[in-house]
Write a protein that holds these residues in place. Structure first.
Motif, mmCIF file in Angstrom:
data_model
loop_
_atom_site.group_PDB
_atom_site.id
_atom_site.type_symbol
_atom_site.label_atom_id
_atom_site.label_comp_id
_atom_site.label_asym_id
_atom_site.label_seq_id
_atom_site.Cartn_x
_atom_site.Cartn_y
_atom_site.Cartn_z
ATOM 1 N N CYS A 129 0.839 -1.204 0.000
ATOM 2 C CA CYS A 129 0.000 0.000 0.000
ATOM 3 C C CYS A 129 0.874 1.255 0.000
ATOM 4 O O CYS A 129 1.920 1.275 0.632
ATOM 5 C CB CYS A 129 -0.874 -0.005 1.258
ATOM 6 N N GLN A 131 -0.431 4.241 0.872
ATOM 7 C CA GLN A 131 -0.959 5.237 1.800
ATOM 8 C C GLN A 131 -0.185 5.197 3.116
ATOM 9 O O GLN A 131 0.579 4.262 3.345
ATOM 10 C CB GLN A 131 -2.447 5.018 2.024
ATOM 11 N N LYS A 132 -0.416 6.174 3.978
ATOM 12 C CA LYS A 132 0.428 6.296 5.181
ATOM 13 C C LYS A 132 -0.422 6.394 6.445
ATOM 14 O O LYS A 132 -0.129 7.193 7.332
ATOM 15 C CB LYS A 132 1.307 7.557 5.058
ATOM 16 N N CYS A 133 -1.473 5.590 6.550
ATOM 17 C CA CYS A 133 -2.338 5.675 7.721
ATOM 18 C C CYS A 133 -1.471 5.527 8.978
ATOM 19 O O CYS A 133 -0.641 4.614 9.069
ATOM 20 C CB CYS A 133 -3.424 4.619 7.671
ATOM 21 N N TYR A 135 -1.863 4.541 11.978
ATOM 22 C CA TYR A 135 -1.968 3.400 12.898
ATOM 23 C C TYR A 135 -1.510 2.096 12.247
ATOM 24 O O TYR A 135 -1.415 1.071 12.920
ATOM 25 C CB TYR A 135 -3.428 3.223 13.340
ATOM 26 N N CYS A 136 -1.216 2.142 10.956
ATOM 27 C CA CYS A 136 -1.100 0.900 10.192
ATOM 28 C C CYS A 136 0.313 0.325 10.163
ATOM 29 O O CYS A 136 1.264 0.997 9.795
ATOM 30 C CB CYS A 136 -1.555 1.142 8.755
ATOM 31 N N ARG A 139 1.400 -1.742 6.088
ATOM 32 C CA ARG A 139 2.173 -1.134 4.993
ATOM 33 C C ARG A 139 3.669 -1.233 5.266
ATOM 34 O O ARG A 139 4.463 -1.332 4.340
ATOM 35 C CB ARG A 139 1.756 0.325 4.789
ATOM 36 N N VAL A 173 -3.952 -6.090 0.137
ATOM 37 C CA VAL A 173 -3.771 -5.193 1.277
ATOM 38 C C VAL A 173 -4.723 -4.007 1.120
ATOM 39 O O VAL A 173 -5.357 -3.570 2.069
ATOM 40 C CB VAL A 173 -2.312 -4.707 1.366
ATOM 41 N N ASN A 174 -4.869 -3.510 -0.097
ATOM 42 C CA ASN A 174 -5.766 -2.388 -0.407
ATOM 43 C C ASN A 174 -6.254 -2.544 -1.849
ATOM 44 O O ASN A 174 -5.683 -1.968 -2.770
ATOM 45 C CB ASN A 174 -5.018 -1.069 -0.220
ATOM 46 N N ARG A 250 -6.345 9.177 6.983
ATOM 47 C CA ARG A 250 -7.251 8.511 6.035
ATOM 48 C C ARG A 250 -7.583 9.504 4.926
ATOM 49 O O ARG A 250 -7.584 10.716 5.146
ATOM 50 C CB ARG A 250 -8.533 8.058 6.736
#
Ligand code: SF4
Length: 405
Positions: A129, A131-133, A135-136, A139, A173-174, A250
């Motif tokens: 992924c 993206q840079k959430c 809490y995640c 990734r 994953v996404n 998000r």
């Protein structure tokens, strides 16, 4: 001693474990336990350690191989544990060659067809992924978004159908990011169209989690017009509060969740909506939590997965001001209670109504919209039934069979 594949975590891990099990069976590889690990919560890693210790306690000679996100992020920690022989990286876990060294000498490759125990086959279409959430941890363990080639996906779909699976679930994953790294404007809708066009015998296709920010016109068009796309849509919502969504990094805000949900239900009124929700994200106040509770009814969400926030090493959220554990526990309890309420309300719409469902073994079945149904008689796994709802109990529609398809 035989071999075993133990899976923790998400559908993606389940999908990969299914493929690894095939490799292992074909190679006649033997005498080890493979664990496909998960790092999404502290609890997932606690259970993993517990399992490793139990395996070693039961058999001092056990050979344990680890793969998946937990061992990816912390290989040395796990290699120090008794019984752990090897850590296979996420990148190499689907390489058949990784398991050759475990095949018993002189074992002929066996091609025997094993009848599936399950209805649903998971089909991975991408990994990683971009993206840079905050809490995640996924990734960090799985790297950037990589979309799989359409032809490879087609082959894997045919492999699952040839194994007798009744339904295929697109996973990754996404999955909403499918195609972003490919030329030619590919996206999630295009791979769905490609599969349904090229595999007419694929009657039941499901989607795993969607990013609300990516519920676009091309996907809505398919939701509206493609009856082979099952009417259950799960969104990665996480919170109903805009400031918390901002701190999670998000891409969506609550208004987009409402719009995506309403557009899906407009396109496909019989659809059932689900969502992932995190409670107790750092800085979440009571009014913010109330916004999360409110969005469930406003977006008409019925099938909820509720996660209690736990700060994962290496994530930005782990360094933010934490909410007290007892507050998180109380909010999780409250949200799970609400989840049961909205599910019971959705199920009660089918009391004294007829509904189609596919047998899942025993008396259990699932509707096209993924609601759980229980009959008063044994149902054949994979068989389609027409049932009439009688009452709702513990998140299940109790029903009677009125016909078979
Ligand atoms: S979208 Fe966010 S939560 Fe999902 S895998 Fe990517 S970074 Fe993690």
């Amino acid at each position: 001693m035989s071999q075993r594949v133990i899976t923790f975590g998400c559908r993606l891990n389940a999908c990969e474990s299914d493929i690894i099990s095939d490799f292992v069976r074909e190679l006649g590889a033997d005498d080890f336990v493979l664990i496909n690990t998960c790092a999404v919560t502290r609890e997932a890693e606690r259970k993993l350690c517990q399992t490793i210790r139990k395996l070693h306690r039961e058999d001092k000679n056990v050979r344990i191989i680890l793969t998946g996100c937990a061992s990816e992020l912390n290989p040395q920690r796990y290699l120090r544990m008794n019984g752990v022989m090897e850590v296979i990286s996420n990148e190499r876990k689907l390489f058949r060659s990784e398991y050759l060294k475990y095949s018993a000498p002189g074992t002929e490759e066996t091609k025997e067809k094993t009848p599936p125990r399950k209805i649903r086959g998971f089909l991975q279409i991408q990994n990683g992924c971009d993206q840079k959430c905050t809490y995640c941890v996924v990734r960090l363990a799985r790297g950037p978004n990589v979309s799989f080639p359409k032809d490879e996906i087609l082959l894997q779909a045919q492999r699952l159908l040839s194994k007798g699976y009744v339904e295929i679930v697109l996973t990754g994953v996404n999955i909403s990011a499918y195609g972003r790294d490919l030329a030619g404007g590919e996206n999630l809708a295009s791979i769905i169209r490609h599969l349904l066009k090229n595999i007419p015998q694929l009657e039941r296709l499901r989607l795993s989690s969607l990013d609300p920010a990516d519920v676009d016109e091309s996907l809505l068009e398919l939701i509206k017009n493609e009856e082979r796309l099952m009417p259950h849509f799960h969104q990665s919502v996480q919170s109903g509060d805009d400031l918390i969504l901002k701190r999670m990094l998000r891409r969506h805000r609550r208004q987009q969740v409402l719009e995506a949900s309403h557009k899906i239900l407009e396109a496909r009124p019989e659809a059932v909506l689900g969502a992932d929700m995190i409670v107790g994200f750092p800085t979440e106040t009571e009014p913010m939590f109330e916004n999360t509770k409110r969005i469930i009814r406003e977006a008409r969400l019925s099938l909820l997965h509720v996660f209690s926030f736990s700060g994962r090493p290496g994530t930005a959220a782990a360094a933010m001001p934490q909410v007290e554990r007892n507050v998180i526990r109380r909010r999780a309890k409250e949200l799970k209670l609400l989840a049961r309420e909205v599910l019971a309300e959705k199920l009660s719409q089918y009391v004294d109504q007829k509904v189609m469902a596919v047998g899942e073994g025993g008396e259990n079945a699932r509707t096209d919209s993924f609601l759980a149904v229980r009959a008063k008689e044994k149902l054949a796994a994979g068989q389609k039934y027409l049932l009439r709802g009688e009452e709702v109990a513990n998140g299940v529609l109790l029903s009677v069979v009125v016909g078979k398809q």
